[in-house]
Design an enzyme around this catalytic site. Structure first.
Site, short mmCIF file in Angstrom:
data_model
loop_
_atom_site.label_atom_id
_atom_site.label_comp_id
_atom_site.label_asym_id
_atom_site.label_seq_id
_atom_site.Cartn_x
_atom_site.Cartn_y
_atom_site.Cartn_z
CB SER A 172 22.99 -24.93 -0.14
OG SER A 172 22.12 -25.96 0.22
CG HIS A 211 24.24 -23.48 3.88
ND1 HIS A 211 24.29 -22.58 5.00
CD2 HIS A 211 22.83 -23.70 3.71
CE1 HIS A 211 22.76 -22.39 5.24
NE2 HIS A 211 21.92 -23.01 4.50
CG ASP A 240 20.12 -25.90 3.52
OD1 ASP A 240 19.97 -25.04 4.36
OD2 ASP A 240 20.18 -25.66 2.20
CG MET A 242 15.05 -28.79 5.15
SD MET A 242 14.42 -28.26 3.45
CE MET A 242 15.58 -27.33 2.95
CG HIS A 275 19.83 -23.39 7.62
ND1 HIS A 275 19.22 -22.92 6.26
CD2 HIS A 275 18.90 -22.65 8.47
CE1 HIS A 275 18.01 -22.10 6.67
NE2 HIS A 275 17.86 -22.12 8.02
CG MET A 306 15.61 -24.78 7.89
SD MET A 306 15.86 -24.71 6.14
CE MET A 306 17.35 -25.69 5.91
CG MET A 327 15.83 -17.81 6.24
SD MET A 327 17.11 -19.25 5.75
CE MET A 327 16.43 -19.52 4.05
CG ASP A 368 20.00 -20.18 3.03
OD1 ASP A 368 20.25 -20.51 1.87
OD2 ASP A 368 19.81 -20.82 3.83
C1 DX5 Z 1 16.27 -23.20 1.51
C2 DX5 Z 1 17.79 -23.54 2.15
C3 DX5 Z 1 18.69 -22.73 1.23
C4 DX5 Z 1 18.55 -23.02 -0.24
C5 DX5 Z 1 19.65 -22.59 -1.11
O1 DX5 Z 1 15.58 -23.67 2.70
O2 DX5 Z 1 17.84 -22.97 3.24
O3 DX5 Z 1 20.18 -23.06 1.91
O4 DX5 Z 1 18.37 -24.55 -0.48
O5 DX5 Z 1 19.48 -22.78 -2.39
P1 DX5 Z 1 19.28 -22.04 -3.54
O6 DX5 Z 1 20.70 -21.11 -3.76
O7 DX5 Z 1 18.88 -22.93 -4.65
O8 DX5 Z 1 18.03 -20.93 -3.25
ZN ZN Z 2 20.05 -22.96 4.18
#
Ligand code: DX5
Ligand code: ZN
Length: 219
Positions: free
Chosen positions: A9, A34, A36, A38, A67, A69, A138, A176
């Site tokens: 990530s 990956h 993320d 948000m 991913h 969110m 998750m 994840d």
């Molecule tokens: C959380 C994310 C993950 C997360 C993974 O919302 O979807 O991808 O950041 O990071 P670590 O490995 O630090 O938990």
């Molecule tokens: Zn993620």
């Protein structure tokens, strides 16, 4: 058992150097990237959107495992597909009609992922399991990197593996959140074949990402 893949990530990467960070991950043996996304609404944090993904696309040929969110997610699927996502993963709670959103991802010929929060049961997406390429389990509540792994999701991973084998489904099982060297083997043995990791990949062993990727793959 399927080959184990690591999807680092970039949430834990140096955001001022994202192009270089992705190159560094590729050189270190990452299987995919990956990303993320948000929105400060579906989850209490804000990250990046399609323009950044588009800019990063030229830095690697690796699969972009995106991913989302964000809510409502449906109208943004096109933008992420066109920006260069290869896998588009959505949360069922973030769309009015999960089936339509799955179809929308397929229209753009992208792989479809559906994500289950720690307290979302498999039964909520049971009839969609045969239509998806990936289930993102998750193991933390989404929003932030660096959280503690929620152990009870091991049972969910095992059940997803069992359903997959019994029904002959094709989905990958990706996990994840909070993955580290102490829990990675258990996650793999439960049935996961893709591990996401931010903190462990970028921070352990003084940031030796090659070693960290290799260690996470060990079974
Ligand atoms: C959380 C994310 C993950 C997360 C993974 O919302 O979807 O991808 O950041 O990071 P670590 O490995 O630090 O938990
Ligand atoms: Zn993620």
């Amino acid at each position: 058992m399927k080959k184990i893949q690591i999807s680092p990530s970039i949430l834990s990467a140096d955001f001022s150097q994202l192009g270089n960070e992705i190159k560094r991950l590729e050189d270190a043996g990452a299987d995919m990237i990956h990303v993320d996304v948000m929105d400060g609404h579906f989850v209490p944090n804000l990250t990046i959107g399609p323009p950044v993904i588009k800019a990063l696309r030229k830095h690697t040929k690796l699969v972009f495992d995106v991913h989302l969110m964000i809510s409502p997610v449906h109208k943004y699927i096109k933008d992420f597909a066109e920006a260069g996502a290869d896998i588009i993963t959505i949360h069922p709670e973030a769309t009015k009609n999960l089936k339509e959103s799955i179809e929308q991802i397929k229209i753009f010929k992208k792989k479809v992922g559906v994500s289950l929060n720690p307290d979302t049961e498999i039964s909520t997406i049971e009839e969609d399991l045969e239509n998806v390429d990936l289930i993102l389990v998750m193991s933390v509540f989404p929003g932030f990197g660096g959280q503690k792994f929620i152990h009870k999701v091991i049972e969910k991973i095992k059940l997803l593996k069992k359903i997959k084998e019994e029904k002959n489904y094709n989905y990958d099982i990706e996990v994840d959140g909070g993955i580290n060297f102490d829990n990675s083997k258990e996650v793999i043995n439960a049935g996961a074949n893709i591990l996401v990791s931010g903190t462990t990949i970028f921070k352990e062993n003084n940031g030796n990402i090659k070693k960290n990727i290799e260690t996470l793959k060990e079974v």
